[in-house]
Design a protein around this motif. Sequence first.
Motif, mmCIF file in Angstrom:
data_model
loop_
_atom_site.group_PDB
_atom_site.id
_atom_site.type_symbol
_atom_site.label_atom_id
_atom_site.label_comp_id
_atom_site.label_asym_id
_atom_site.label_seq_id
_atom_site.Cartn_x
_atom_site.Cartn_y
_atom_site.Cartn_z
ATOM 1 N N TYR A 147 0.832 -1.198 0.000
ATOM 2 C CA TYR A 147 0.000 0.000 0.000
ATOM 3 C C TYR A 147 0.871 1.255 0.000
ATOM 4 N N CYS A 148 1.853 1.317 0.913
ATOM 5 C CA CYS A 148 2.700 2.516 1.022
ATOM 6 C C CYS A 148 3.570 2.694 -0.207
ATOM 7 N N ARG A 149 4.086 1.601 -0.737
ATOM 8 C CA ARG A 149 4.911 1.711 -1.945
ATOM 9 C C ARG A 149 4.099 2.300 -3.095
ATOM 10 N N ASN A 150 2.873 1.821 -3.271
ATOM 11 C CA ASN A 150 2.017 2.347 -4.336
ATOM 12 C C ASN A 150 1.705 3.826 -4.119
ATOM 13 N N GLN A 151 1.414 4.209 -2.882
ATOM 14 C CA GLN A 151 1.075 5.596 -2.586
ATOM 15 C C GLN A 151 2.257 6.526 -2.835
ATOM 16 N N PHE A 152 3.432 6.150 -2.384
ATOM 17 C CA PHE A 152 4.611 7.005 -2.599
ATOM 18 C C PHE A 152 4.940 7.109 -4.087
ATOM 19 N N SER A 153 4.767 6.026 -4.832
ATOM 20 C CA SER A 153 5.016 6.062 -6.276
ATOM 21 C C SER A 153 4.069 7.016 -6.982
ATOM 22 N N LYS A 154 2.846 7.158 -6.442
ATOM 23 C CA LYS A 154 1.856 8.062 -7.021
ATOM 24 C C LYS A 154 2.089 9.519 -6.644
ATOM 25 N N GLY A 155 3.035 9.762 -5.730
ATOM 26 C CA GLY A 155 3.251 11.122 -5.259
ATOM 27 C C GLY A 155 2.453 11.451 -4.024
ATOM 28 N N ASN A 156 1.747 10.467 -3.456
ATOM 29 C CA ASN A 156 1.036 10.660 -2.188
ATOM 30 C C ASN A 156 1.962 10.330 -1.025
ATOM 31 N N HIS A 157 1.653 10.877 0.146
ATOM 32 C CA HIS A 157 2.537 10.705 1.301
ATOM 33 C C HIS A 157 1.749 10.114 2.471
ATOM 34 N N ASN A 243 1.918 3.333 -11.226
ATOM 35 C CA ASN A 243 1.739 4.415 -10.263
ATOM 36 C C ASN A 243 2.729 5.555 -10.496
ATOM 37 N N SER A 244 3.974 5.222 -10.745
ATOM 38 C CA SER A 244 4.970 6.270 -11.003
ATOM 39 C C SER A 244 4.678 6.974 -12.325
ATOM 40 N N ILE A 245 4.139 6.234 -13.302
ATOM 41 C CA ILE A 245 3.776 6.856 -14.579
ATOM 42 C C ILE A 245 2.619 7.833 -14.394
ATOM 43 N N LEU A 246 1.648 7.455 -13.581
ATOM 44 C CA LEU A 246 0.517 8.345 -13.312
ATOM 45 C C LEU A 246 0.982 9.630 -12.638
ATOM 46 N N TYR A 247 1.925 9.512 -11.718
ATOM 47 C CA TYR A 247 2.457 10.690 -11.033
ATOM 48 C C TYR A 247 3.219 11.583 -12.021
ATOM 49 N N TYR A 248 4.025 10.967 -12.861
ATOM 50 C CA TYR A 248 4.779 11.688 -13.893
ATOM 51 C C TYR A 248 3.819 12.428 -14.827
ATOM 52 N N LYS A 249 2.769 11.734 -15.224
ATOM 53 C CA LYS A 249 1.764 12.326 -16.110
ATOM 54 C C LYS A 249 1.075 13.521 -15.431
ATOM 55 N N GLN A 250 0.793 13.359 -14.151
ATOM 56 C CA GLN A 250 0.142 14.421 -13.389
ATOM 57 C C GLN A 250 1.007 15.676 -13.328
ATOM 58 N N GLY A 272 11.500 11.019 -19.975
ATOM 59 C CA GLY A 272 10.475 10.057 -20.350
ATOM 60 C C GLY A 272 10.928 9.112 -21.448
ATOM 61 N N ILE A 273 11.722 9.632 -22.399
ATOM 62 C CA ILE A 273 12.275 8.784 -23.467
ATOM 63 C C ILE A 273 13.300 7.817 -22.886
ATOM 64 N N GLU A 274 14.182 8.330 -22.019
ATOM 65 C CA GLU A 274 15.210 7.488 -21.408
ATOM 66 C C GLU A 274 14.590 6.356 -20.598
ATOM 67 N N LYS A 275 13.459 6.637 -19.960
ATOM 68 C CA LYS A 275 12.786 5.626 -19.137
ATOM 69 C C LYS A 275 11.809 4.780 -19.949
ATOM 70 N N ARG A 276 11.773 4.991 -21.276
ATOM 71 C CA ARG A 276 10.893 4.247 -22.191
ATOM 72 C C ARG A 276 9.415 4.430 -21.836
ATOM 73 N N ILE A 277 9.071 5.694 -21.493
ATOM 74 C CA ILE A 277 7.689 6.035 -21.154
ATOM 75 C C ILE A 277 7.003 6.746 -22.326
ATOM 76 N N GLN A 311 -4.177 12.519 -27.037
ATOM 77 C CA GLN A 311 -3.094 11.774 -27.679
ATOM 78 C C GLN A 311 -1.804 11.845 -26.860
ATOM 79 N N PHE A 312 -1.548 13.007 -26.288
ATOM 80 C CA PHE A 312 -0.344 13.128 -25.456
ATOM 81 C C PHE A 312 -0.415 12.181 -24.267
ATOM 82 N N ASN A 313 -1.581 12.094 -23.660
ATOM 83 C CA ASN A 313 -1.727 11.294 -22.441
ATOM 84 C C ASN A 313 -1.876 9.811 -22.699
#
Length: 315
Positions: A147-157, A243-250, A272-277, A311-313
């Motif tokens: 749970y905590c790992r997912n939340q921190f990856s999303k940018g939540n604390h 989760n980290s992608i959603l945070y990056y997108k946000q 984003g290119i370097e991380k293949r996102i 399209q961007f998202n």
Amino acid sequence: MKPLISIIIPTYNRAHLINEALDSVLAQTYFNWQCIIIDDGSTDDSVEIIQKYLDLDSRFLCFSRPDNKKKGPSSCRNFGLLQACGDYVIFLDSDDLLATTCLENRIQFALQNKEYDFWIFKMQTFGYNQAPVFDYGFGAYEDENGYCRNQFSKGNHPFVVTCPLWKKNVLLDLQGFNENLFMYEDPELHLRSLKKGYKLKFTNFEQPDCFYRLKEEIRIDIINNLKNNYVFFENHLDCNDINSILYYKQIINNVILKSGSIGQYFKFCKLGIEKRILSKKNIFCGMIVLTYHFFKFYNLKGIGYNYFKTQFNNF
């Protein structure tokens, strides 16, 4: 013998508040502690006030941040960690407080749950707004680590810097805080610890044992916010972690595109290119959206704008 707990306090120009933090340490019902204060180059009367506590009780220690260390709370905490003699560590900010039974209850809970690497305790706010913030529904998660790992990856604390009691050897293995971060340094450390496989345990205590002082108004500089998020993403953006992608997108949508910052857009896109996102198509469509915001074409937002944003998202 009862275990020694090291309390580490970074401080900078807190002459008007640090006495309250140190008084809360001095009032602890648990006696086997040391309090390590790291001054980050204060120009007010902080050092003089701290000296009174050094004279009063030998358990207080004070050091100045070495000149070869970066300014900021991360490097101060890391330097304090190197001075710590305790097997257990708590980080306390110089404007926050501990409840009188904080150390006693924390060490008792830790010793009852030795199989974990750090333990999470409740925190509430005080000061400007009395509403609780970090007041968790403890015991509500079957997989607390997940749970905590997912939340921190999303940018939540789900918890912040003073909430954990740590085993010192865990912090040393993690090499402490990322000293390139001046914001979000504690969630980055917490996420890193979970990714490395260290286990946390939520307490079942009803009452908070530490208190976070709210400020009336905090203006977050957009550029500094983005700099710190960039460092976070350098370490934790993962094409296999939704989760980290959603945070990056946000961050890109809600901060970079809306601010019309071309430089920051291309910097984050490169990552984003370097991380293949991101794909080239994503970046091109994002540039169209960025153009709308940069030139303030508010009246032209319609089907075309929404198409390119969709399209961007699409990543």
